[in-house]
Write an enzyme that holds these catalytic residues in place. Structure first.
Site, PDB file in Angstrom:
ATOM      1  N   ILE A 144       0.708   3.139   1.078  1.00 30.53           N
ATOM      2  CA  ILE A 144       0.164   2.484   0.028  1.00 30.53           C
ATOM      3  C   ILE A 144      -0.822   3.618  -0.754  1.00 30.53           C
ATOM      4  O   ILE A 144      -1.527   4.153   0.146  1.00 30.53           O
ATOM      5  CB  ILE A 144      -0.812   1.119   0.369  1.00 30.53           C
ATOM      6  N   CYS A 145      -0.747   3.571  -2.151  1.00 26.72           N
ATOM      7  CA  CYS A 145      -1.912   4.307  -2.931  1.00 26.72           C
ATOM      8  C   CYS A 145      -1.535   5.640  -2.560  1.00 26.72           C
ATOM      9  O   CYS A 145      -0.624   6.044  -3.181  1.00 26.72           O
ATOM     10  CB  CYS A 145      -3.364   3.862  -2.129  1.00 26.72           C
ATOM     11  N   ALA A 146      -2.310   6.390  -1.971  1.00 30.01           N
ATOM     12  CA  ALA A 146      -2.230   7.923  -2.075  1.00 30.01           C
ATOM     13  C   ALA A 146      -1.220   8.297  -0.600  1.00 30.01           C
ATOM     14  O   ALA A 146      -0.841   9.336  -0.517  1.00 30.01           O
ATOM     15  CB  ALA A 146      -3.333   8.621  -1.724  1.00 30.01           C
ATOM     16  N   TYR A 165      -0.279   5.231  -6.242  1.00 30.71           N
ATOM     17  CA  TYR A 165      -1.326   5.301  -7.254  1.00 30.71           C
ATOM     18  C   TYR A 165      -0.965   6.183  -8.172  1.00 30.71           C
ATOM     19  O   TYR A 165      -0.374   7.086  -8.102  1.00 30.71           O
ATOM     20  CB  TYR A 165      -2.424   5.815  -6.320  1.00 30.71           C
ATOM     21  N   SER A 193       3.355   0.867  -1.876  1.00 37.61           N
ATOM     22  CA  SER A 193       2.419   0.010  -3.012  1.00 37.61           C
ATOM     23  C   SER A 193       1.330   0.827  -3.689  1.00 37.61           C
ATOM     24  O   SER A 193       1.281   2.231  -3.304  1.00 37.61           O
ATOM     25  CB  SER A 193       1.859  -1.286  -2.281  1.00 37.61           C
TER      26      SER A 193
END
Length: 226
Positions: A144-146, A165, A193
């Site tokens: 998720i994200c980075a 992200y 995500s």
């Protein structure tokens, strides 16, 4: 009637004989017999969440919490065995270190975001080997994200569809099929995500693939998400 009685009275004897002889079987056969006799045919699903210095704490905590609510056995492993200071100075004590669990198998490996944490994970040879083994053996990887940049650093899931992200798209769109407008993307065994605000969606998707839709809906309802 007499046949039924014979079967009924023999079953306890059958049960005892197999328990006495079980130690002569290989471990896997013993487990199969034990599950048959006890009716316990389902083993708990397992998740490994990797925690590095500078991790995004919301993404970590929400993932661990939701998966545990879904009955998934969660192990939190730090890149070392020391307490981890996250991106907003929250300090978390991992259950163990990555070194100590590198030979174990997990149904999913979960990578929280946080730029600094992901830089550390990208440099970890142990994590790289663990992710490659996970992919080769066709088990789930979730980032998720980075954290999708960690996948790229270790050449995991190249060519698959994912998200991250938004600001990290330039680092990923030449290696993957990048999607801008979805909170969670699943492509086979890869789940990705976008950030803290999508952490519940992310964790619920992992729960869904491991624990099933019914259990995931029960968890989401309890959290007032539906």
């Amino acid at each position: 009637m007499s046949n039924i009685n014979r079967v009924f009275f023999r079953f306890p004897l059958f049960h005892k004989i197999y328990l006495r002889q079980s130690f002569s079987y290989k471990e896997k056969n013993y487990l199969r017999i034990h599950r048959f006799l006890t009716g316990n045919t389902k083993m708990p699903k397992t998740a490994l969440i990797v925690l590095a210095e500078g991790a995004e704490e919301m993404e970590f905590v929400i993932s661990a919490d939701v998966l545990r609510r879904a009955g998934i056995k969660v192990t939190v492993a730090g890149l070392s065995d020391k307490p981890v200071k996250c991106s907003r100075d929250v300090v978390i004590n991992p259950d163990t270190s990555l070194e100590k669990v590198k030979d174990e198998e997990f149904n999913v490996i979960v990578l929280p975001g946080g730029i600094c944490g992901c830089e550390e994970m990208s440099k970890s040879d142990i994590l790289g080997e663990l992710l490659k083994k996970q992919e080769k053996e066709e088990r789930f990887v979730a980032a998720i994200c980075a954290a999708p940049t960690v996948l790229a650093a270790h050449s995991i899931g190249l060519g698959k569809t994912l998200t991250s992200y938004p600001g990290l798209k330039p680092k990923l769109d030449s290696l993957y099929k990048y999607v801008d407008d979805e909170k969670v993307i699943q492509d086979g065994k890869l789940i990705t995500s976008r950030g803290p605000g999508t952490a519940f969606d992310f964790a619920l998707k992992i729960s869904e693939v491991l624990a099933g839709e019914e259990k995931t809906r029960e968890v989401a309802k309890g959290l007032l998400l539906i």
